[in-house]
Each structure stands twice: as C-alpha cells, then as structure tokens.
Design a protein around this motif. Structure first.
Motif, PDB file in Angstrom:
ATOM      1  N   LYS A   9       8.430  -9.127 -20.540  1.00 40.67           N
ATOM      2  CA  LYS A   9       8.706  -7.732 -20.184  1.00 40.67           C
ATOM      3  C   LYS A   9       7.486  -7.183 -19.459  1.00 40.67           C
ATOM      4  N   ALA A  10       7.718  -6.481 -18.371  1.00 42.09           N
ATOM      5  CA  ALA A  10       6.620  -5.916 -17.590  1.00 42.09           C
ATOM      6  C   ALA A  10       6.911  -4.461 -17.265  1.00 42.09           C
ATOM      7  N   ALA A  11       6.022  -3.594 -17.692  1.00 41.88           N
ATOM      8  CA  ALA A  11       6.039  -2.196 -17.249  1.00 41.88           C
ATOM      9  C   ALA A  11       5.145  -2.157 -16.019  1.00 41.88           C
ATOM     10  N   VAL A  12       5.721  -1.778 -14.892  1.00 36.00           N
ATOM     11  CA  VAL A  12       5.010  -1.874 -13.621  1.00 36.00           C
ATOM     12  C   VAL A  12       4.943  -0.509 -12.954  1.00 36.00           C
ATOM     13  N   ASN A  13       3.748  -0.167 -12.505  1.00 34.93           N
ATOM     14  CA  ASN A  13       3.521   1.061 -11.751  1.00 34.93           C
ATOM     15  C   ASN A  13       2.994   0.643 -10.385  1.00 34.93           C
ATOM     16  N   VAL A  14       3.758   0.930  -9.334  1.00 32.00           N
ATOM     17  CA  VAL A  14       3.408   0.495  -7.981  1.00 32.00           C
ATOM     18  C   VAL A  14       3.167   1.708  -7.093  1.00 32.00           C
ATOM     19  N   ALA A  15       2.035   1.667  -6.405  1.00 35.87           N
ATOM     20  CA  ALA A  15       1.722   2.664  -5.376  1.00 35.87           C
ATOM     21  C   ALA A  15       1.495   1.899  -4.078  1.00 35.87           C
ATOM     22  N   ASP A  16       2.530   1.830  -3.240  1.00 37.54           N
ATOM     23  CA  ASP A  16       2.425   1.158  -1.950  1.00 37.54           C
ATOM     24  C   ASP A  16       2.129   2.235  -0.919  1.00 37.54           C
ATOM     25  N   LEU A  17       0.860   2.357  -0.564  1.00 37.24           N
ATOM     26  CA  LEU A  17       0.428   3.436   0.321  1.00 37.24           C
ATOM     27  C   LEU A  17       0.881   3.218   1.754  1.00 37.24           C
ATOM     28  N   SER A  26      10.471  -0.736 -15.547  1.00 36.34           N
ATOM     29  CA  SER A  26      10.340  -1.831 -16.508  1.00 36.34           C
ATOM     30  C   SER A  26      11.164  -3.007 -16.007  1.00 36.34           C
ATOM     31  N   LEU A  27      10.556  -4.170 -16.002  1.00 39.78           N
ATOM     32  CA  LEU A  27      11.212  -5.377 -15.507  1.00 39.78           C
ATOM     33  C   LEU A  27      11.306  -6.414 -16.614  1.00 39.78           C
ATOM     34  N   ASP A 147       1.576 -12.026 -19.915  1.00 35.66           N
ATOM     35  CA  ASP A 147       1.702 -11.777 -21.343  1.00 35.66           C
ATOM     36  C   ASP A 147       3.174 -11.480 -21.592  1.00 35.66           C
ATOM     37  N   ARG A 148       3.648 -11.773 -22.768  1.00 35.39           N
ATOM     38  CA  ARG A 148       5.068 -11.532 -23.055  1.00 35.39           C
ATOM     39  C   ARG A 148       5.427 -10.061 -22.862  1.00 35.39           C
ATOM     40  N   THR A 149       4.464  -9.176 -23.083  1.00 32.01           N
ATOM     41  CA  THR A 149       4.632  -7.749 -22.805  1.00 32.01           C
ATOM     42  C   THR A 149       3.454  -7.316 -21.947  1.00 32.01           C
ATOM     43  N   MET A 150       3.734  -6.965 -20.688  1.00 28.49           N
ATOM     44  CA  MET A 150       2.677  -6.616 -19.736  1.00 28.49           C
ATOM     45  C   MET A 150       2.812  -5.167 -19.307  1.00 28.49           C
ATOM     46  N   SER A 151       1.677  -4.575 -19.000  1.00 31.95           N
ATOM     47  CA  SER A 151       1.636  -3.257 -18.386  1.00 31.95           C
ATOM     48  C   SER A 151       0.705  -3.370 -17.189  1.00 31.95           C
ATOM     49  N   LEU A 152       1.288  -3.314 -15.979  1.00 30.73           N
ATOM     50  CA  LEU A 152       0.527  -3.564 -14.761  1.00 30.73           C
ATOM     51  C   LEU A 152       0.547  -2.363 -13.831  1.00 30.73           C
ATOM     52  N   GLN A 153      -0.584  -2.143 -13.178  1.00 30.16           N
ATOM     53  CA  GLN A 153      -0.698  -1.133 -12.145  1.00 30.16           C
ATOM     54  C   GLN A 153      -1.037  -1.850 -10.846  1.00 30.16           C
ATOM     55  N   ALA A 154      -0.351  -1.478  -9.779  1.00 30.93           N
ATOM     56  CA  ALA A 154      -0.587  -2.113  -8.482  1.00 30.93           C
ATOM     57  C   ALA A 154      -0.720  -1.045  -7.408  1.00 30.93           C
ATOM     58  N   THR A 155      -1.714  -1.226  -6.572  1.00 23.24           N
ATOM     59  CA  THR A 155      -1.895  -0.387  -5.396  1.00 23.24           C
ATOM     60  C   THR A 155      -1.957  -1.314  -4.194  1.00 23.24           C
ATOM     61  N   LEU A 156      -1.165  -1.011  -3.171  1.00 24.76           N
ATOM     62  CA  LEU A 156      -1.119  -1.823  -1.963  1.00 24.76           C
ATOM     63  C   LEU A 156      -1.507  -0.961  -0.781  1.00 24.76           C
ATOM     64  N   GLN A 157      -2.453  -1.469   0.008  1.00 23.63           N
ATOM     65  CA  GLN A 157      -2.857  -0.732   1.202  1.00 23.63           C
ATOM     66  C   GLN A 157      -3.498  -1.686   2.195  1.00 23.63           C
ATOM     67  N   GLU A 158      -2.981  -1.671   3.429  1.00 20.97           N
ATOM     68  CA  GLU A 158      -3.522  -2.443   4.545  1.00 20.97           C
ATOM     69  C   GLU A 158      -3.729  -3.914   4.201  1.00 20.97           C
ATOM     70  N   GLY A 159      -2.737  -4.523   3.548  1.00 21.89           N
ATOM     71  CA  GLY A 159      -2.775  -5.938   3.251  1.00 21.89           C
ATOM     72  C   GLY A 159      -3.560  -6.329   2.010  1.00 21.89           C
ATOM     73  N   LEU A 163      -4.481  -5.152  -8.372  1.00 25.10           N
ATOM     74  CA  LEU A 163      -3.595  -5.366  -9.500  1.00 25.10           C
ATOM     75  C   LEU A 163      -4.424  -5.341 -10.771  1.00 25.10           C
ATOM     76  N   SER A 164      -3.963  -4.577 -11.753  1.00 22.13           N
ATOM     77  CA  SER A 164      -4.752  -4.475 -12.985  1.00 22.13           C
ATOM     78  C   SER A 164      -3.857  -4.321 -14.204  1.00 22.13           C
ATOM     79  N   ASP A 165      -4.438  -4.705 -15.344  1.00 26.59           N
ATOM     80  CA  ASP A 165      -3.871  -4.402 -16.646  1.00 26.59           C
ATOM     81  C   ASP A 165      -5.010  -3.777 -17.448  1.00 26.59           C
ATOM     82  N   GLU A 166      -4.874  -3.704 -18.755  1.00 19.59           N
ATOM     83  CA  GLU A 166      -5.906  -3.039 -19.546  1.00 19.59           C
ATOM     84  C   GLU A 166      -7.215  -3.836 -19.625  1.00 19.59           C
TER      85      GLU A 166
END
Length: 181
Positions: A9-17, A26-27, A147-159, A163-166
């Motif tokens: 399970k992945a809780a994902v926060n994406v900021a594609d600038l 949640s995926l 991890d079986r339970t993930m919480s990820l933050q992603a920021t995408l900009q100019e290629g 990507l981070s977790d805690e």
C-alpha cells in the motif's frame, strides 16, 4: 501450491510542477512472486511520473496483452501505455498502434545497453514512443523506499524527481533514450 502476490500500500503525494498536476492518493500494488522489489518500485515510480486520477495498474506480468500501467479515455481507448523492462519490438509495435502515447522504462545496466544497441534503429520509427533509462544505482535507491505500507512524497520539475519518505530523500534523473514527438 502457487505463490500469491504480495500486497503493498502506498500513500502518494505528487507535485508535478511541469504539468501543474498535484495529486494525493492511495495506491495498491500487487507484487507478483516472480517480480523483484526493484521492478515493483519502478512501476510505482512510473506511476508517479505520469500521475493522473485515471492512471491504473493493470494485470502486468499476468497479461501479455496489457501494459504495466495505462490511462484509458471515456471510450475505453488507450491514451497512455506504460511498459517496463526490455520488451520485444513486436510488443512495442502493438502498443504504439493501440495507444496515443507509449512510454518504456528500461533498467538493468548491462542488459539494457545491449538491448538498446540492438533495437534503437527499429524503435526510432515510432513517433509516439518515449524510452527512459534508470541506472542500477538509482533503482537500488528507489527500492530502499519499499515497504508494505509506504508514504511517499514526490516533486517533479525539469526532468528531476525528488522522492522521499520519512527516512530517505532521493534526487533522481532518468536518462532519455528516445523522446516522443
């Protein structure tokens, strides 16, 4: 007795600038018994790169006629077909004929380089095909986030992908082998 898929399970926060796409979702990922952790995490990374509310994981390894991830339109046409690995040129030909856009994420340093040398001339004819390469070092770093339970933050900009977790903060940059036109 057949082995069952392992569920992640992945809780994902994406900021594609670049695309002005901001999404929190949640995926659920099913890791096939024959799938490596690196490949599963590359599937998740591919989803993050193309984040969209309608983007779906498919049956993947269990279905030869489906991509790993796809985005379908309201009429069930395929807008985006996402593949992983080093597929046969025939599978990519089928994909480019069925979808508006096809994206392939390649990995495995030595095998990918050989595959690209053997296939690049044939693949260049497909104008709606983009091919990205992630080296073994970067993929290993992404895999450490699994991890079986993930919480990820992603920021995408100019290629660049942050990507981070805690516990980890990664900066990734995939190599473009072919751009769709």
């Amino acid at each position: 007795m057949a082995l069952k898929a392992t569920i992640y399970k992945a809780a994902v926060n994406v900021a594609d600038l670049d695309r002005q796409q901001f999404l929190e979702t949640s995926l659920t990922l099913a890791r096939h018994p024959s799938e490596t952790q690196e490949r599963m995490m590359l599937r998740l990374l591919a989803w993050i790169i193309h984040a969209d509310e309608r983007l779906q994981f498919t049956r993947g390894l269990c279905a030869d006629d489906e991509p790993e991830i796809w985005l379908r339109n309201d009429h069930m046409g395929i807008e985006l077909w996402v593949e992983l690995g080093l597929p046969d040129e025939r599978k990519l030909r089928k994909a480019v004929n069925q979808s508006s856009e096809v994206v392939l994420f390649t990995y495995n340093d030595r095998a990918a380089q050989v595959w690209w040398q053997q296939n690049q001339d044939k693949l260049r004819q497909y104008k709606n095909l983009a091919i990205w390469y992630i080296n073994d070092e970067q993929l290993a770093k992404v895999s450490k986030l699994a991890d079986r339970t993930m919480s990820l933050q992603a920021t995408l900009q100019e290629g660049i992908i942050w990507l981070s977790d805690e516990h980890h903060n990664l900066e990734l940059q995939l190599t473009p082998w072919q751009q769709a036109s």
